[in-house]
Design a protein around this motif. Sequence first.
Motif, PDB file in Angstrom:
ATOM      1  N   LEU A   1      -6.664  -9.387  15.184  1.00 57.70           N
ATOM      2  CA  LEU A   1      -5.647  -9.307  14.132  1.00 57.70           C
ATOM      3  C   LEU A   1      -5.864  -8.115  13.206  1.00 57.70           C
ATOM      4  N   ASN A   2      -7.049  -7.511  13.257  1.00 49.68           N
ATOM      5  CA  ASN A   2      -7.292  -6.300  12.471  1.00 49.68           C
ATOM      6  C   ASN A   2      -6.296  -5.213  12.877  1.00 49.68           C
ATOM      7  N   ASN A   3      -5.757  -4.550  11.857  1.00 51.02           N
ATOM      8  CA  ASN A   3      -4.771  -3.475  12.044  1.00 51.02           C
ATOM      9  C   ASN A   3      -3.429  -3.961  12.585  1.00 51.02           C
ATOM     10  N   LYS A   4      -3.222  -5.261  12.615  1.00 50.11           N
ATOM     11  CA  LYS A   4      -1.936  -5.826  13.003  1.00 50.11           C
ATOM     12  C   LYS A   4      -1.136  -6.185  11.753  1.00 50.11           C
ATOM     13  N   ASN A   5       0.182  -6.213  11.889  1.00 47.44           N
ATOM     14  CA  ASN A   5       1.058  -6.642  10.795  1.00 47.44           C
ATOM     15  C   ASN A   5       1.148  -8.166  10.816  1.00 47.44           C
ATOM     16  N   LEU A   6       0.512  -8.792   9.849  1.00 44.86           N
ATOM     17  CA  LEU A   6       0.423 -10.251   9.794  1.00 44.86           C
ATOM     18  C   LEU A   6       1.400 -10.792   8.769  1.00 44.86           C
ATOM     19  N   CYS A   7       2.249 -11.706   9.196  1.00 43.73           N
ATOM     20  CA  CYS A   7       3.280 -12.250   8.312  1.00 43.73           C
ATOM     21  C   CYS A   7       2.771 -13.462   7.543  1.00 43.73           C
ATOM     22  N   SER A   8       3.082 -13.475   6.260  1.00 40.97           N
ATOM     23  CA  SER A   8       2.729 -14.584   5.385  1.00 40.97           C
ATOM     24  C   SER A   8       3.963 -15.039   4.622  1.00 40.97           C
ATOM     25  N   VAL A   9       4.031 -16.340   4.380  1.00 41.06           N
ATOM     26  CA  VAL A   9       5.085 -16.884   3.524  1.00 41.06           C
ATOM     27  C   VAL A   9       4.576 -16.873   2.093  1.00 41.06           C
ATOM     28  N   ALA A  10       5.425 -16.524   1.156  1.00 39.92           N
ATOM     29  CA  ALA A  10       5.034 -16.459  -0.251  1.00 39.92           C
ATOM     30  C   ALA A  10       4.370 -17.765  -0.689  1.00 39.92           C
ATOM     31  N   GLY A  11       3.200 -17.666  -1.266  1.00 38.78           N
ATOM     32  CA  GLY A  11       2.472 -18.843  -1.723  1.00 38.78           C
ATOM     33  C   GLY A  11       1.566 -19.453  -0.681  1.00 38.78           C
ATOM     34  N   SER A  12       1.597 -18.922   0.535  1.00 38.25           N
ATOM     35  CA  SER A  12       0.765 -19.465   1.604  1.00 38.25           C
ATOM     36  C   SER A  12      -0.678 -19.004   1.456  1.00 38.25           C
ATOM     37  N   THR A  13      -1.602 -19.895   1.788  1.00 35.45           N
ATOM     38  CA  THR A  13      -3.024 -19.533   1.780  1.00 35.45           C
ATOM     39  C   THR A  13      -3.517 -19.188   3.174  1.00 35.45           C
ATOM     40  N   SER A  14      -2.742 -19.530   4.204  1.00 35.93           N
ATOM     41  CA  SER A  14      -3.188 -19.328   5.586  1.00 35.93           C
ATOM     42  C   SER A  14      -3.400 -17.855   5.909  1.00 35.93           C
ATOM     43  N   ALA A  15      -2.394 -17.032   5.617  1.00 39.59           N
ATOM     44  CA  ALA A  15      -2.506 -15.615   5.932  1.00 39.59           C
ATOM     45  C   ALA A  15      -3.572 -14.944   5.077  1.00 39.59           C
ATOM     46  N   GLN A  16      -3.672 -15.362   3.813  1.00 43.20           N
ATOM     47  CA  GLN A  16      -4.692 -14.785   2.939  1.00 43.20           C
ATOM     48  C   GLN A  16      -6.087 -15.122   3.452  1.00 43.20           C
ATOM     49  N   ASN A  17      -6.242 -16.319   4.031  1.00 47.47           N
ATOM     50  CA  ASN A  17      -7.520 -16.714   4.619  1.00 47.47           C
ATOM     51  C   ASN A  17      -7.902 -15.768   5.755  1.00 47.47           C
ATOM     52  N   VAL A  18      -6.911 -15.410   6.590  1.00 49.85           N
ATOM     53  CA  VAL A  18      -7.166 -14.454   7.666  1.00 49.85           C
ATOM     54  C   VAL A  18      -7.549 -13.104   7.081  1.00 49.85           C
ATOM     55  N   LYS A  19      -6.802 -12.657   6.093  1.00 53.25           N
ATOM     56  CA  LYS A  19      -7.032 -11.351   5.480  1.00 53.25           C
ATOM     57  C   LYS A  19      -8.412 -11.273   4.815  1.00 53.25           C
TER      58      LYS A  19
END
Length: 279
Positions: free
Chosen positions: A146-164
Amino acid sequence: MKLRKVTAAATTALVLSLTATACGGGDGDSDSGSGGGDKIKIGIKYDQPGIGQQTADGDFAGFDVDVATYVAKELGYTEDQIEWKEAKSADRETMLERGDVDFIAASYSITDERDKKVDFAGPYLLAHQDVLIRADDNSITKPEDLNNKNLCSVAGSTSAQNVKDTIAPKANLQTYGGYSECLTGLENEAVDALTTDDSILAGYAAQQQFQGKFKLAGLKLSNENYGIGVQEGSDLKDKINTALEKMVSDGSWDKAVEANFGPANYKNEPAPKIGNIVK
């Protein structure tokens, strides 16, 4: 004379008491969810296809809806006695604490913090944080991809931030207003992946307009134990657990999984044992 006055007052009080009882204490709804009342109030998601969704015709569909309907039946309620309530993530504990609902089945992960405020029956599904990618994309097979990929997050989500923050710090995190926008971005190749619970992703991917376009990467980035929330100290917990065990043993659980997630080729975990929380 004094005796007659007391008797008349007592008679009036008795009539008022009987009237209140006949009215069911005000609204006629069950206050315990244990059967025999006019209604049982159940909290679900209204906007998660495959999990809990209000359809265009006003009905409700999804795995959580099927589970909740089965449980309600085991508690003594028919489908037309169920009153569905929207249970947004931020409102779930408050709804239970206030008694707005009898129980909540809304992709409700059991956590230590939540368990301090409410009680949980289950778990009834073991989900995992995962990513949804295009069906022809073979470039993401492990978390670090997932590094250097465009990762989609929904506003207020913690899931994508956890990946980041912890899994792929070089991922390019993009915030969208909702999952539908993320799916459009994924379809148009504006983003490379969408992340949240695999059960939620499978529900979206299983929608007719998206079938065959997306797939789950199967990364299992976390364990999410879905439970049914009840008010702390409620005797419903044991009754719901009994209903969940029966749903698994009679095959209804497997049928609900296949009906709601099958088109997305969701590789679900076996039905969890009651009380077995996977960390």
